[in-house]
Design a protein around this motif. Structure first.
Motif, PDB file in Angstrom:
ATOM      1  N   TYR A  57     -21.131  16.801  12.967  1.00  0.00           N
ATOM      2  CA  TYR A  57     -20.747  15.491  13.492  1.00  0.00           C
ATOM      3  C   TYR A  57     -21.820  14.432  13.248  1.00  0.00           C
ATOM      4  O   TYR A  57     -23.008  14.735  13.158  1.00  0.00           O
ATOM      5  CB  TYR A  57     -20.386  15.570  14.974  1.00  0.00           C
ATOM      6  N   TYR A  64     -13.340   7.921  12.846  1.00  0.00           N
ATOM      7  CA  TYR A  64     -13.230   6.855  13.854  1.00  0.00           C
ATOM      8  C   TYR A  64     -12.964   7.399  15.259  1.00  0.00           C
ATOM      9  O   TYR A  64     -12.118   6.894  15.997  1.00  0.00           O
ATOM     10  CB  TYR A  64     -12.137   5.860  13.452  1.00  0.00           C
ATOM     11  N   SER A  88     -16.639  12.094  13.168  1.00  0.00           N
ATOM     12  CA  SER A  88     -17.494  10.910  13.033  1.00  0.00           C
ATOM     13  C   SER A  88     -16.912   9.718  13.781  1.00  0.00           C
ATOM     14  O   SER A  88     -15.698   9.616  13.985  1.00  0.00           O
ATOM     15  CB  SER A  88     -17.641  10.553  11.549  1.00  0.00           C
ATOM     16  N   ASP A  89     -17.797   8.806  14.190  1.00  0.00           N
ATOM     17  CA  ASP A  89     -17.346   7.561  14.817  1.00  0.00           C
ATOM     18  C   ASP A  89     -17.069   6.492  13.768  1.00  0.00           C
ATOM     19  O   ASP A  89     -16.710   5.372  14.089  1.00  0.00           O
ATOM     20  CB  ASP A  89     -18.370   7.045  15.831  1.00  0.00           C
ATOM     21  N   SER A  90     -17.254   6.856  12.477  1.00  0.00           N
ATOM     22  CA  SER A  90     -16.905   5.955  11.383  1.00  0.00           C
ATOM     23  C   SER A  90     -16.003   6.724  10.424  1.00  0.00           C
ATOM     24  O   SER A  90     -15.278   7.621  10.846  1.00  0.00           O
ATOM     25  CB  SER A  90     -18.163   5.439  10.678  1.00  0.00           C
ATOM     26  N   PRO A 113     -21.381   1.896  15.104  1.00  0.00           N
ATOM     27  CA  PRO A 113     -20.664   2.722  14.122  1.00  0.00           C
ATOM     28  C   PRO A 113     -20.160   1.901  12.938  1.00  0.00           C
ATOM     29  O   PRO A 113     -19.709   0.768  13.103  1.00  0.00           O
ATOM     30  CB  PRO A 113     -19.479   3.277  14.939  1.00  0.00           C
ATOM     31  N   GLN A 136     -13.827   7.433  18.808  1.00  0.00           N
ATOM     32  CA  GLN A 136     -14.519   6.404  19.582  1.00  0.00           C
ATOM     33  C   GLN A 136     -14.672   6.733  21.077  1.00  0.00           C
ATOM     34  O   GLN A 136     -15.412   6.057  21.787  1.00  0.00           O
ATOM     35  CB  GLN A 136     -13.780   5.061  19.461  1.00  0.00           C
ATOM     36  N   THR A 137     -13.966   7.745  21.575  1.00  0.00           N
ATOM     37  CA  THR A 137     -14.007   8.031  23.015  1.00  0.00           C
ATOM     38  C   THR A 137     -14.338   9.505  23.268  1.00  0.00           C
ATOM     39  O   THR A 137     -14.108  10.377  22.419  1.00  0.00           O
ATOM     40  CB  THR A 137     -12.657   7.715  23.680  1.00  0.00           C
ATOM     41  N   MET A 143     -22.237   9.631  22.861  1.00  0.00           N
ATOM     42  CA  MET A 143     -21.182  10.388  22.192  1.00  0.00           C
ATOM     43  C   MET A 143     -21.744  11.675  21.593  1.00  0.00           C
ATOM     44  O   MET A 143     -21.134  12.750  21.687  1.00  0.00           O
ATOM     45  CB  MET A 143     -20.549   9.530  21.102  1.00  0.00           C
ATOM     46  N   PHE A 184     -22.557  10.833  14.992  1.00  0.00           N
ATOM     47  CA  PHE A 184     -22.339   9.768  15.972  1.00  0.00           C
ATOM     48  C   PHE A 184     -23.612   8.939  16.090  1.00  0.00           C
ATOM     49  O   PHE A 184     -24.702   9.487  16.294  1.00  0.00           O
ATOM     50  CB  PHE A 184     -22.001  10.347  17.356  1.00  0.00           C
ATOM     51  N   LYS A 212     -23.895   6.586  18.411  1.00  0.00           N
ATOM     52  CA  LYS A 212     -24.075   6.351  19.847  1.00  0.00           C
ATOM     53  C   LYS A 212     -24.562   7.639  20.500  1.00  0.00           C
ATOM     54  O   LYS A 212     -23.911   8.680  20.413  1.00  0.00           O
ATOM     55  CB  LYS A 212     -22.761   5.891  20.476  1.00  0.00           C
TER      56      LYS A 212
END
Length: 275
Positions: A64, A40, A10-12, A109, A42-43, A71, A66, A68
């Motif tokens: 997952y 988190y 996850s991006d969070s 996120p 992020q890339t 991503m 995301f 964004k």
């Protein structure tokens, strides 16, 4: 047999993916799995590193979340390349809501974590309303967003708690002839005070029920019409002296009275104090 590897990415913080997956796992009578959570992210480089690890296992599955799109798209591309089974939890939901609302998602996120502040404010408001319930401490009057006043059995306490769940700090003060209202009641703007009024007949009814629940005879003076009329007259004098708004709660549900108060606050631009 090697345990199945369940990847949560996850991006969070990743609590949404974890909640969904763990809820689904209850449907399977097995504990032969390991959950590997990555928060988190992020890339795209981080995604690639995680996918490389997952590809080393023969029994890996990836979930997952995301927000964004780039991503999520990158994750989908890599899992397809590595022939890994994956589930995109957010994208179908975001796409559906985007079509419904005819707007694009914010793609920020962790934005739901901002709701935590509202949650803790609500908890503080409830604690405040409990602390300053039934005139326990008049110092709460000056700190409150709204002060409820009225005779016994005018729904002051349940209304206070209901409004606290709307993030309002509420103090309530009982009015009865044998006790003068606290001086603080005359030191705040009258528009922050709400006088609750009930009909004599309704008060007679609910007070008898209250006495019954306490194992006391319904003939006690507390539920007597003479006493009720005396209290109502006294309360009316206090409310007129203060100049506050009055609401008749005799035929209103708690929710209806609360909604009336909220609209009243909005109409007068009464701002809620910081907790």
């Amino acid at each position: 047999m090697e345990p199945y590897a369940i990847y949560l990415i996850s991006d969070s913080i990743g609590e949404t993916a974890e909640l969904v997956v763990r809820s689904a796992l209850y449907q399977f009578e097995t504990d032969n799995y390991q959950i590997r959570k990555y928060s988190y992210v992020q890339t795209t480089e981080e995604i690639e590193s995680i996918i490389e690890k997952a590809a080393l296992s023969e029994n890996a599955m990836i979930f997952y979340t995301f927000v964004k799109r780039e991503m999520a798209a990158h994750m989908k591309m890599l899992t397809e390349q590595k022939k890994l089974f994956s589930v995109d939890i957010y994208t179908p939901i975001l796409n559906g809501l985007s079509q419904l609302f005819q707007m694009q998602p914010l793609e920020k996120p962790g934005i739901n974590r901002q709701l935590d502040e509202e949650y803790f404010n609500r908890v503080e408001a409830i604690e405040f309303s409990v602390k300053y319930d039934d005139g326990r401490d008049p110092r709460g009057i000056e700190k409150a967003d709204i002060v409820l006043i009225g005779v016994s059995r005018t729904s002051k306490t349940p209304l206070s708690i209901y409004l606290a769940n709307k993030n309002l700090k509420v103090a309530n003060i009982p009015l009865f002839p044998e006790s003068k209202p606290p001086k603080e009641l005359y030191q705040i703007p009258p528009e922050r005070i709400i006088g609750l009024v009930n009909s004599p007949a309704k008060l007679n009814e609910v007070r008898k029920e209250r006495l019954k629940s306490l194992g006391l005879p319904p003939s006690a003076s507390y539920a007597g019409m003479e006493r009720i009329l005396e209290e109502l007259e006294y309360a009316d004098q206090i409310m007129k002296k203060i100049g506050c708004k009055k609401i008749d709660v005799s035929n209103k549900a708690i929710e209806e009275t609360a909604d009336h108060i909220l609209h009243y606050m909005d109409a007068l631009h009464i701002k809620r104090k910081q907790l």
